[in-house]
Design a protein around this motif. Structure first.
Motif, PDB file in Angstrom:
ATOM      1  N   SER B  29       1.952   0.390 -11.511  1.00 34.38           N
ATOM      2  CA  SER B  29       1.745   1.715 -10.933  1.00 34.38           C
ATOM      3  C   SER B  29       1.829   1.634  -9.419  1.00 34.38           C
ATOM      4  O   SER B  29       1.588   0.579  -8.822  1.00 34.38           O
ATOM      5  CB  SER B  29       0.417   2.335 -11.384  1.00 34.38           C
ATOM      6  OG  SER B  29      -0.640   1.473 -11.080  1.00 34.38           O
ATOM      7  N   THR B  30       2.184   2.755  -8.825  1.00 33.88           N
ATOM      8  CA  THR B  30       2.336   2.814  -7.368  1.00 33.88           C
ATOM      9  C   THR B  30       1.772   4.134  -6.865  1.00 33.88           C
ATOM     10  O   THR B  30       1.726   5.124  -7.584  1.00 33.88           O
ATOM     11  CB  THR B  30       3.820   2.756  -6.939  1.00 33.88           C
ATOM     12  OG1 THR B  30       4.482   3.906  -7.452  1.00 33.88           O
ATOM     13  CG2 THR B  30       4.523   1.513  -7.441  1.00 33.88           C
ATOM     14  N   TRP B  31       1.314   4.136  -5.635  1.00 29.14           N
ATOM     15  CA  TRP B  31       0.892   5.358  -4.946  1.00 29.14           C
ATOM     16  C   TRP B  31       1.525   5.344  -3.570  1.00 29.14           C
ATOM     17  O   TRP B  31       1.588   4.293  -2.935  1.00 29.14           O
ATOM     18  CB  TRP B  31      -0.630   5.411  -4.755  1.00 29.14           C
ATOM     19  CG  TRP B  31      -1.398   5.512  -6.022  1.00 29.14           C
ATOM     20  CD1 TRP B  31      -1.859   6.646  -6.612  1.00 29.14           C
ATOM     21  CD2 TRP B  31      -1.824   4.418  -6.857  1.00 29.14           C
ATOM     22  NE1 TRP B  31      -2.523   6.330  -7.773  1.00 29.14           N
ATOM     23  CE2 TRP B  31      -2.518   4.985  -7.943  1.00 29.14           C
ATOM     24  CE3 TRP B  31      -1.661   3.039  -6.798  1.00 29.14           C
ATOM     25  CZ2 TRP B  31      -3.060   4.221  -8.954  1.00 29.14           C
ATOM     26  CZ3 TRP B  31      -2.191   2.267  -7.804  1.00 29.14           C
ATOM     27  CH2 TRP B  31      -2.887   2.864  -8.873  1.00 29.14           C
ATOM     28  N   GLY B  32       1.919   6.494  -3.112  1.00 24.91           N
ATOM     29  CA  GLY B  32       2.465   6.586  -1.764  1.00 24.91           C
ATOM     30  C   GLY B  32       3.780   5.864  -1.657  1.00 24.91           C
ATOM     31  O   GLY B  32       4.526   5.740  -2.629  1.00 24.91           O
ATOM     32  N   SER B  33       4.033   5.338  -0.467  1.00 26.11           N
ATOM     33  CA  SER B  33       5.368   4.833  -0.160  1.00 26.11           C
ATOM     34  C   SER B  33       5.515   3.360  -0.513  1.00 26.11           C
ATOM     35  O   SER B  33       5.723   2.541   0.343  1.00 26.11           O
ATOM     36  CB  SER B  33       5.640   5.022   1.322  1.00 26.11           C
ATOM     37  OG  SER B  33       4.635   4.355   2.048  1.00 26.11           O
ATOM     38  N   SER B  34       5.356   3.030  -1.798  1.00 28.90           N
ATOM     39  CA  SER B  34       5.498   1.620  -2.142  1.00 28.90           C
ATOM     40  C   SER B  34       6.985   1.269  -2.231  1.00 28.90           C
ATOM     41  O   SER B  34       7.802   2.094  -2.620  1.00 28.90           O
ATOM     42  CB  SER B  34       4.804   1.325  -3.462  1.00 28.90           C
ATOM     43  OG  SER B  34       5.606   1.768  -4.509  1.00 28.90           O
ATOM     44  N   PRO B  35       7.287   0.042  -1.828  1.00 25.80           N
ATOM     45  CA  PRO B  35       8.693  -0.309  -1.674  1.00 25.80           C
ATOM     46  C   PRO B  35       9.482  -0.496  -2.967  1.00 25.80           C
ATOM     47  O   PRO B  35      10.680  -0.262  -2.984  1.00 25.80           O
ATOM     48  CB  PRO B  35       8.647  -1.623  -0.896  1.00 25.80           C
ATOM     49  CG  PRO B  35       7.290  -2.172  -1.141  1.00 25.80           C
ATOM     50  CD  PRO B  35       6.392  -1.010  -1.381  1.00 25.80           C
ATOM     51  N   THR B  84      -6.464   0.034   1.251  1.00 21.44           N
ATOM     52  CA  THR B  84      -7.899   0.155   1.043  1.00 21.44           C
ATOM     53  C   THR B  84      -8.492  -1.143   0.498  1.00 21.44           C
ATOM     54  O   THR B  84      -9.692  -1.288   0.403  1.00 21.44           O
ATOM     55  CB  THR B  84      -8.217   1.280   0.040  1.00 21.44           C
ATOM     56  OG1 THR B  84      -7.521   0.994  -1.167  1.00 21.44           O
ATOM     57  CG2 THR B  84      -7.773   2.626   0.581  1.00 21.44           C
ATOM     58  N   ASN B  85      -7.630  -2.067   0.151  1.00 24.56           N
ATOM     59  CA  ASN B  85      -8.086  -3.321  -0.420  1.00 24.56           C
ATOM     60  C   ASN B  85      -8.759  -4.176   0.649  1.00 24.56           C
ATOM     61  O   ASN B  85      -8.379  -4.143   1.816  1.00 24.56           O
ATOM     62  CB  ASN B  85      -6.867  -4.051  -0.982  1.00 24.56           C
ATOM     63  CG  ASN B  85      -7.252  -5.168  -1.906  1.00 24.56           C
ATOM     64  OD1 ASN B  85      -7.765  -6.176  -1.455  1.00 24.56           O
ATOM     65  ND2 ASN B  85      -7.017  -4.975  -3.189  1.00 24.56           N
ATOM     66  N   GLU B  86      -9.762  -4.964   0.244  1.00 24.09           N
ATOM     67  CA  GLU B  86     -10.449  -5.792   1.244  1.00 24.09           C
ATOM     68  C   GLU B  86      -9.525  -6.855   1.825  1.00 24.09           C
ATOM     69  O   GLU B  86      -9.759  -7.381   2.894  1.00 24.09           O
ATOM     70  CB  GLU B  86     -11.721  -6.437   0.663  1.00 24.09           C
ATOM     71  CG  GLU B  86     -11.469  -7.519  -0.354  1.00 24.09           C
ATOM     72  CD  GLU B  86     -12.030  -7.153  -1.725  1.00 24.09           C
ATOM     73  OE1 GLU B  86     -12.224  -8.080  -2.519  1.00 24.09           O
ATOM     74  OE2 GLU B  86     -12.293  -5.969  -1.965  1.00 24.09           O
ATOM     75  N   GLN B  87      -8.455  -7.145   1.063  1.00 24.36           N
ATOM     76  CA  GLN B  87      -7.516  -8.158   1.573  1.00 24.36           C
ATOM     77  C   GLN B  87      -6.477  -7.544   2.506  1.00 24.36           C
ATOM     78  O   GLN B  87      -5.511  -8.183   2.867  1.00 24.36           O
ATOM     79  CB  GLN B  87      -6.746  -8.808   0.427  1.00 24.36           C
ATOM     80  CG  GLN B  87      -7.587  -9.277  -0.722  1.00 24.36           C
ATOM     81  CD  GLN B  87      -6.705  -9.560  -1.936  1.00 24.36           C
ATOM     82  OE1 GLN B  87      -5.926 -10.507  -1.926  1.00 24.36           O
ATOM     83  NE2 GLN B  87      -6.797  -8.746  -2.956  1.00 24.36           N
ATOM     84  N   GLY B  96       1.707   1.323   3.972  1.00 29.99           N
ATOM     85  CA  GLY B  96       0.584   2.204   3.673  1.00 29.99           C
ATOM     86  C   GLY B  96       0.520   2.609   2.213  1.00 29.99           C
ATOM     87  O   GLY B  96      -0.335   3.389   1.817  1.00 29.99           O
ATOM     88  N   GLY B  97       1.409   2.102   1.402  1.00 30.84           N
ATOM     89  CA  GLY B  97       1.392   2.435  -0.026  1.00 30.84           C
ATOM     90  C   GLY B  97       0.409   1.559  -0.777  1.00 30.84           C
ATOM     91  O   GLY B  97      -0.251   0.689  -0.195  1.00 30.84           O
ATOM     92  N   LYS B  98       0.279   1.838  -2.064  1.00 30.62           N
ATOM     93  CA  LYS B  98      -0.570   1.013  -2.931  1.00 30.62           C
ATOM     94  C   LYS B  98       0.235   0.641  -4.163  1.00 30.62           C
ATOM     95  O   LYS B  98       1.092   1.398  -4.606  1.00 30.62           O
ATOM     96  CB  LYS B  98      -1.809   1.796  -3.367  1.00 30.62           C
ATOM     97  CG  LYS B  98      -2.854   1.898  -2.280  1.00 30.62           C
ATOM     98  CD  LYS B  98      -4.213   2.201  -2.874  1.00 30.62           C
ATOM     99  CE  LYS B  98      -4.353   3.675  -3.211  1.00 30.62           C
ATOM    100  NZ  LYS B  98      -5.719   3.990  -3.713  1.00 30.62           N
ATOM    101  N   VAL B  99      -0.073  -0.528  -4.685  1.00 30.30           N
ATOM    102  CA  VAL B  99       0.678  -0.967  -5.856  1.00 30.30           C
ATOM    103  C   VAL B  99      -0.220  -1.811  -6.755  1.00 30.30           C
ATOM    104  O   VAL B  99      -1.088  -2.536  -6.271  1.00 30.30           O
ATOM    105  CB  VAL B  99       1.960  -1.721  -5.392  1.00 30.30           C
ATOM    106  CG1 VAL B  99       1.627  -2.849  -4.432  1.00 30.30           C
ATOM    107  CG2 VAL B  99       2.759  -2.245  -6.554  1.00 30.30           C
TER     108      VAL B  99
END
Lengths: 235, 107
Positions: B29-35, B84-87, B96-99
């Motif tokens: 799954s992806t959110w935002g501008s994931s590559p 948003t991940n701690e890493q 800035g995307g999430k995956v």
């Protein structure tokens, strides 16, 4: 991933049949779902199977209810080019890079030579016969490039009766108007005409064969990827 | 050939047949501008040979690290990457995307 699952997945793909791999994310247990059957440790009820098959038909991978990931593996996209002309020499390799299996249909021996099209599948039957054998489907684009009604029209007639997701015709506005006239006489109507992209390609001012190939491939991509609603927005 | 999943799973199967431990990572799954889109895959063998990708190169290192663990214990993992991940500062996505990436062993 168990060996039997991977083997079946690779076999189905090698045979160019649609197949989905379903994974329960919580523990990695999997099954294979095809339009006709199911295999693997993961057991899905009828409603879940129906959901998976809908994803398969829509060519859409993603998470579904129940914590499953559906990975759709559909046969490759196909591009059928009618006319082994100069533009085809540019369009065939570009489309191959973009993931299409390319077939070039041209009964004229002088054009369709391996020398002009190294590594491309060539079909020297008459376009209607070739198209009927190739059976364009929802993952097929058909582009006519010959400018010759004797070759283009028979291909178009078969393409219009198929589910091809894209149909494009090289030629000026004038040529295209005449083409639609002929297709009208052959019994096709407005709904069919709107499926045909003519003149071919996005209007980027393309001049050379390679540039025209880019504009055609860009338009094919747009039709493939852009959802109908965003198309409406753009209009 | 730049072609998608095909070569990746076939390569994974070849490595496995050749006696190597292999893991496959898949974008689920992806959110935002994931590559890379959902379904993109990366296969890794025990020698850290790679084929395919799950990002533009931003998280592959971390995914390979996890894949080596998965090869050891056979337990599949779901990895989260994003700002948003701690890493974030180590392996966050610059775009800035999430995956979310699922990593499993090829048995």
């Amino acid at each position: 991933m168990q060996p039997a699952i991977l083997k079946r997945l690779l076999d189905e793909r090698a045979e160019k049949r649609p197949v989905a791999l379903v994974t329960r994310i919580a523990d990695g247990v999997q099954c294979i779902v095809t339009p006709g059957d199911m295999l693997g440790e993961l057991v899905l009820n009828d409603a879940e199977q129906a959901t998976i098959r809908r994803h398969l038909a829509d060519d859409r991978s993603g998470m579904v209810e129940g914590g499953y990931f559906v990975h759709v593996h559909n046969p490759p996209l196909r591009l059928v080019l009618v006319g082994a002309v100069h533009i085809a020499q540019a369009l065939a390799p570009m489309a191959a890079i973009a993931g299409y299996q390319v077939v070039i249909v041209d009964p004229r021996q002088a054009f369709a030579t391996d020398e002009r099209f190294p590594g491309v599948s060539l079909d020297d039957r008459w376009p209607d016969e070739a198209l009927e054998a190739l059976k364009p489907n929802r993952r097929t684009a058909v582009v006519t490039l010959t400018h010759d009604p004797k070759l283009d029209d028979p291909a178009l007639i078969v393409a219009l009766k198929s589910d091809a997701f894209y149909i494009g015709c090289l030629g000026s506005r004038k040529t295209h108007a005449k083409r639609l006239e002929r297709l009208g006489e052959a019994g096709f109507g407005e709904a069919d005409f709107t499926r045909i992209h003519g003149p071919l390609g996005l209007n980027i001012g393309a001049v050379t064969p390679a540039e025209i190939a880019i504009s055609a491939l860009a338009q094919i991509t747009e039709v493939l990827r852009r959802a109908p609603e965003s198309e409406a927005k753009a209009a | 050939m730049i072609n998608p999943a095909e070569d990746i799973l076939e390569q994974a199967a070849r490595w496995r047949t050749g006696g190597k431990q292999v893991a496959v990572a898949t974008v689920v799954s992806t959110w935002g501008s994931s590559p890379r889109p959902v379904g993109s895959q990366l296969a890794v063998d025990e020698d850290r040979r790679m084929v395919g990708s799950v990002s533009g190169g931003c998280i592959e290192g971390a995914v390979v690290h996890e894949a080596l663990q998965v090869m050891q214990d056979g337990k599949p993992r779901l990895l989260d990457f994003g700002v948003t991940n701690e890493q974030a500062w180590e392996v966050g996505l610059a775009c800035g995307g999430k995956v979310q990436v699922f990593v499993e062993r090829v048995d």
